[in-house]
Every structure is written in C-alpha cells, then in structure tokens.
Design an enzyme around this catalytic site. Structure first.
Site, PDB file in Angstrom:
ATOM      1  N   CYS A   1     -27.111  57.704   9.343  1.00 18.64           N
ATOM      2  CA  CYS A   1     -25.746  57.219   9.543  1.00 18.64           C
ATOM      3  C   CYS A   1     -24.970  58.164  10.467  1.00 18.64           C
ATOM      4  CB  CYS A   1     -25.067  57.021   8.193  1.00 18.64           C
ATOM      5  SG  CYS A   1     -23.579  55.989   8.255  1.00 18.64           S
TER       6      CYS A   1
ATOM      7  N   HIS B   1     -29.204  53.980   4.717  1.00 19.23           N
ATOM      8  CA  HIS B   1     -29.281  55.210   3.925  1.00 19.23           C
ATOM      9  C   HIS B   1     -30.514  55.234   3.013  1.00 19.23           C
ATOM     10  CE1 HIS B   1     -25.226  56.995   4.661  1.00 19.23           C
ATOM     11  NE2 HIS B   1     -24.931  55.744   4.974  1.00 19.23           N
TER      12      HIS B   1
ATOM     13  N   GLU C   1     -31.689  57.813   1.543  1.00 20.64           N
ATOM     14  CA  GLU C   1     -31.443  58.768   0.458  1.00 20.64           C
ATOM     15  C   GLU C   1     -30.655  58.144  -0.691  1.00 20.64           C
ATOM     16  OE1 GLU C   1     -27.500  58.967   2.524  1.00 20.64           O
ATOM     17  OE2 GLU C   1     -29.559  58.334   2.949  1.00 20.64           O
TER      18      GLU C   1
END
Length: 236
Positions: free
Chosen positions: A86, A203, A205
């Site tokens: 991002c 994302h 994560e």
C-alpha cells in the site's frame, strides 16, 4: 530469517506486518525507524502501509527522502527481497525502485474492501511458492491506489513479466467491476526488472489468520522464506 519492518511517521500497518511475520510465519521481525541507515543485518525488508508524513504533497513523496531509503536502495541493488504494501508500494515508486505511479482512485473516494487478485508472475521471492493463476482474496484500504504507467511502459512491463498481481473477479477474470480503483490493466502489484522488489496495494499482512477474515496473505509472506535464505547466505 530476520525481517525489517520500516516505520515512518504516519505508518499504521507496521504492527500488522510485525504480527504477521512473528505469529503467522514464526520468524523474527523488528520495527526499524526511518532514521536507520544500515539494513544489512536483515534478510528481508517490508515497507508497510499507512500515511507516511501525512501523505503531504502526495502519498510517499516525502518518505522517499528519509535516511532509511538509501539503505533500502542498497539492499535492493544487492538482491535482497523487499516488499512494499500500500503506502510502501507508493514509496517504492516515488523512490524509483519500482516503475509507475499510484494516483487518486478513479472514484475519488477511499476504498476499503476485500478483493480478488490473480498471481501473474512467480519469479519473485514473494510469489515463488505460488502457481501462476493462483487466486488470492486480500483486503484493500487506500485512496491513492490507481496504478498508472504510459502505454509504452505498460507493454514493457507485460513483456518483461513485471506485472505480479492483477485484480480479478472470483472466477479469475480481470473485469472492470473487479478493478477497485481504476488501475491500468487491472494491475494490483508489480516488481522491478530483477524481481526482488515487489509492491502491491492489497494488504497480505492483514490476511494471515483464517479466523479474522482469511489467510491468503500468508501465502505471499511465506513464499519468501526459501528464496530469502538463499539471498541471505550468498556473497555480497
């Protein structure tokens, strides 16, 4: 393996990345402040999401001048695996470690949702354990995620195999409706020519635990382990 998670003023995805590495992968991870000038002790580097320096001027424009980015550039040149997520992707394009630019979403609105992406290339450390065409469901949260390159550069990216992830629908088709931000050619992530530096807007994560939405992101993070160890033990 030892991961560096770079933290800038305004980062907000750093602890997400830290927990994904520690809890999801079971490997060591350390938050590294933006003033750091030596990252040679780490095997992999993650530049997380957030709003570095408040996104003043434009997303990533100020972070590219932080002292740590000189160290990131050195490690990129050495072939170390680097992942920009991002805002981290935006920073890497501003630093010219990745091609293209991230512009305001076509809708001019902040987009927060789950999307499907298709793995286009597996020659990168971050996709090495995935098959071409693999579909992953990942969250997005951004206002400036519209990937853009000129037509000539887009041809070069496609020809060189630098398009790593593409927005698709649940059937794996890159439709207009599946494109959350108006990115050219539905591009969700790219790599440098060498393939060791990857950036993506979704994302991974935030998708490492099936009990909180899904664990497809863990497949990206886990892919780097075997390749990262090879790089870590190779002569510099």
């Amino acid at each position: 393996m030892r991961f560096a998670v770079v933290t800038f003023p305004g980062s907000n995805g750093d602890h997400d990345a830290l927990m994904a590495i520690r809890l999801g992968l079971g490997h060591a991870a350390e938050l590294v402040w933006y003033t750091e000038t030596d990252l040679s002790r780490f095997d992999c580097i993650i530049i997380p999401g957030g709003f570095s320096y408040g996104d003043y001027l434009r997303a990533g424009a100020l972070a590219r001048f932080a002292p740590v980015m000189s160290a990131v550039a050195r490690e990129a040149e050495a072939g170390k695996p680097i992942l920009g997520i991002c805002n981290g992707f935006q920073i890497l394009t501003e630093a010219r470690l990745l091609p293209g630019a991230l512009l305001r979403n076509a809708s001019l609105e902040f987009v927060c949702d789950w999307v499907w992406v298709r793995v286009e290339q597996t020659r990168t450390p971050w996709t090495s354990q995935l098959a071409p065409g693999t579909l992953l469901r990942l969250p997005i949260a951004h206002g400036e995620g519209r990937y853009y390159v000129e037509a000539e550069e887009l041809v070069a990216l496609e020809t060189n195999g630098q398009v790593v992830f593409r927005y698709v629908d649940a059937d794996g088709l890159p439709t207009a409706d599946a494109n959350p931000n108006g990115s050219v050619a539905n591009i969700a992530g790219v790599c440098n020519e060498r393939g060791n530096v990857v950036g993506l807007m979704p994302h991974p994560e935030r998708a490492y635990d099936r009990f909180v939405g899904g664990d497809d992101g863990l497949r990206i993070l886990a892919s780097v382990l075997s390749v990262g160890l090879e790089v870590a033990h190779s002569p510099r």
